[in-house]
Design a protein around this motif. Structure first.
Motif, short mmCIF file in Angstrom:
data_model
loop_
_atom_site.label_atom_id
_atom_site.label_comp_id
_atom_site.label_asym_id
_atom_site.label_seq_id
_atom_site.Cartn_x
_atom_site.Cartn_y
_atom_site.Cartn_z
N LEU A 9 0.86 -1.18 0.00
CA LEU A 9 0.00 0.00 0.00
C LEU A 9 0.90 1.23 0.00
N LEU A 10 0.82 2.01 -1.07
CA LEU A 10 1.61 3.24 -1.19
C LEU A 10 0.72 4.42 -0.82
N ALA A 21 6.18 2.81 -6.99
CA ALA A 21 5.21 1.87 -7.58
C ALA A 21 5.81 1.20 -8.81
N HIS A 22 6.53 1.96 -9.61
CA HIS A 22 7.19 1.42 -10.80
C HIS A 22 8.15 0.30 -10.44
N TYR A 23 9.02 0.53 -9.47
CA TYR A 23 10.00 -0.49 -9.10
C TYR A 23 9.36 -1.68 -8.41
N LEU A 24 8.39 -1.46 -7.55
CA LEU A 24 7.75 -2.56 -6.83
C LEU A 24 6.90 -3.42 -7.76
N ARG A 25 6.25 -2.79 -8.72
CA ARG A 25 5.49 -3.58 -9.70
C ARG A 25 6.42 -4.40 -10.58
N ALA A 26 7.58 -3.83 -10.92
CA ALA A 26 8.55 -4.58 -11.72
C ALA A 26 9.04 -5.81 -10.97
N ALA A 27 8.96 -5.79 -9.64
CA ALA A 27 9.37 -6.93 -8.82
C ALA A 27 8.24 -7.94 -8.62
N GLY A 28 7.06 -7.63 -9.15
CA GLY A 28 5.94 -8.55 -9.03
C GLY A 28 5.04 -8.30 -7.84
N CYS A 29 5.20 -7.16 -7.18
CA CYS A 29 4.33 -6.83 -6.04
C CYS A 29 2.96 -6.39 -6.53
N ALA A 30 1.95 -6.65 -5.71
CA ALA A 30 0.60 -6.14 -5.96
C ALA A 30 0.51 -4.78 -5.29
N VAL A 31 0.50 -3.73 -6.09
CA VAL A 31 0.62 -2.36 -5.58
C VAL A 31 -0.72 -1.65 -5.62
N THR A 32 -1.01 -0.94 -4.53
CA THR A 32 -2.24 -0.14 -4.43
C THR A 32 -1.89 1.24 -3.88
N PRO A 59 13.16 10.53 -23.34
CA PRO A 59 12.93 9.09 -23.22
C PRO A 59 11.47 8.73 -23.48
N ALA A 60 11.25 7.47 -23.86
CA ALA A 60 9.89 7.01 -24.10
C ALA A 60 9.17 6.85 -22.76
N PRO A 61 7.87 7.13 -22.72
CA PRO A 61 7.13 6.99 -21.46
C PRO A 61 6.96 5.53 -21.07
N ARG A 62 6.92 5.30 -19.76
CA ARG A 62 6.64 3.97 -19.22
C ARG A 62 5.27 4.05 -18.54
N PRO A 63 4.26 3.43 -19.11
CA PRO A 63 2.92 3.54 -18.51
C PRO A 63 2.86 2.89 -17.13
N LEU A 64 2.16 3.55 -16.23
CA LEU A 64 1.88 2.99 -14.90
C LEU A 64 0.37 3.03 -14.74
N SER A 65 -0.25 1.91 -15.07
CA SER A 65 -1.71 1.84 -15.04
C SER A 65 -2.15 0.53 -14.41
N GLY A 66 -3.45 0.45 -14.13
CA GLY A 66 -3.98 -0.76 -13.54
C GLY A 66 -3.61 -0.95 -12.08
N ALA A 183 12.54 -7.22 -2.71
CA ALA A 183 11.56 -6.78 -3.70
C ALA A 183 12.11 -5.62 -4.52
N LEU A 184 12.71 -4.64 -3.86
CA LEU A 184 13.23 -3.48 -4.57
C LEU A 184 14.34 -3.88 -5.53
N ARG A 185 15.24 -4.71 -5.08
CA ARG A 185 16.34 -5.14 -5.95
C ARG A 185 15.82 -5.93 -7.14
N ALA A 186 14.82 -6.76 -6.91
CA ALA A 186 14.24 -7.54 -8.01
C ALA A 186 13.62 -6.63 -9.06
N GLY A 187 13.15 -5.46 -8.62
CA GLY A 187 12.55 -4.51 -9.55
C GLY A 187 13.54 -3.56 -10.19
#
Length: 329
Positions: A9-10, A21-32, A59-66, A183-187
């Motif tokens: 929960l952020l 949120a970007h890094y935690l989602r990249a690590a496979g976390c369920a982010v809210t 740089p190209a945008p990285r979408p953060l959605s869902g 988690a952070l390192r994985a992301g």
């Protein structure tokens, strides 16, 4: 056998919250995200992130959605949370009683604080047991782009820059710390364990606070700040703040004090200005104007601590507006 996703929960969906949120989602976390109702629609719509690199333009945008979005403690109570991240200023942290309510709604979750005020951890420990509380720092620059009209660097969206060799320090009990570090390192985030982040960050945070107060008095102009008289006043205030942080936490300010010389600061600022893929003058103006209450609260805290320790605070007081707030207790 599958491993359940860590539920994170952020609290806050501003630039800092989006980057984590970007890094935690990249690590496979369920982010809210947990936000005020007036920000819910924007968070539900999603964000565009731009990671800036040295010598790389547009740089190209990285979408953060869902990403999930909640707005009330009642909604929060329906889920078992593994981590709660506090992505707001020190003044927002202490505004009202929302921390007390949220702490009662998140069970045994590990809390991660990122606030820079020297006594934030002590204050937060009223509601979150110290053994469940991790202390972190924000090692990157993040901002709403474009910084200035016509700036084609990035945007519209959130831009962030992780300087080379940066380490995102975190401290806390090993049982709580390692799942967050992993988690952070994985992301892809450069997380690193530190024995005591409050202590490690205390002197640099104090110096930055004084420098930003001095820069603000000069209209956020590097050229004006670096003139002999305002530079001398600002560096004097930075030395005072560093000594107070040293007294309060036991951290050594010797290396920082040695760097607080006009020639050194001018040289460091010249190098940073050339290397950073962002207009630093515009960034400091935008960011530290937004968190000006936090800067003033921190400076007031240093002054109060300094007086209690009979340390000199005259130059720091000279930079601080008279209406600067004191931290709620």
């Amino acid at each position: 056998m599958t491993t359940e996703q860590p539920r994170v929960l952020l609290v806050g969906a501003g630039a800092v919250g989006q980057v984590f949120a970007h890094y935690l989602r990249a690590a496979g976390c369920a982010v809210t995200f947990f936000v005020k109702p007036k920000y819910a629609a924007e968070a539900q719509k999603g964000f565009a992130l731009y990671e800036l690199k040295i010598r790389e333009r547009a740089p190209a945008p990285r979408p953060l959605s869902g990403v999930g979005v909640l707005t009330s403690e009642r909604e929060v109570q329906k889920t078992r949370w593994d981590q709660v991240w506090l992505c707001m200023s020190s003044t927002a942290l202490r505004a009202g009683d929302w921390v007390k309510k949220l702490a009662a709604s998140t069970g045994d979750a590990t809390w991660v604080m990122l606030q820079p005020a020297i006594d934030d951890r002590e204050w937060l420990s009223q509601w979150v047991p110290p053994e469940r509380l991790l202390t972190g720092m924000i090692p990157f620059l993040a901002f709403q782009a474009p910084l200035t009209p016509g700036d084609a660097l990035a945007g519209p969206g959130t831009a962030f820059w992780m300087p080379p060799l940066t380490k995102g320090l975190l401290s806390g009990t090993r049982e709580r710390l390692w799942p967050v570090l992993s988690a952070l390192r994985a992301g892809g985030y450069p997380a690193q364990e530190d024995p005591d982040v409050t202590r490690a960050a205390s002197v640099p945070s104090a110096v930055l606070c004084a420098l930003m107060l001095g820069l603000e008095t000069q209209g956020w102009s590097f050229e004006r700040l670096l003139q002999p008289e305002p530079l001398a006043r600002t560096l004097g205030a930075a030395r005072e703040a560093a000594r107070i942080a040293e007294w309060a936490t036991g951290a050594s300010s010797a290396s920082v004090q040695a760097l607080l010389k006009p020639f050194v600061l001018k040289s460091a600022l010249a190098v940073a200005t050339r290397l950073a893929p962002v207009d630093l003058e515009a960034f400091f103006r935008a960011h530290f104007t937004k968190v000006s209450d936090q800067t003033r609260l921190m400076a007031r805290t240093y002054i109060d601590m300094g007086r209690g320790a009979t340390l000199d605070t005259r130059q720091l007081q000279a930079l601080l507006p008279q209406d600067a707030p004191r931290a709620p207790r």
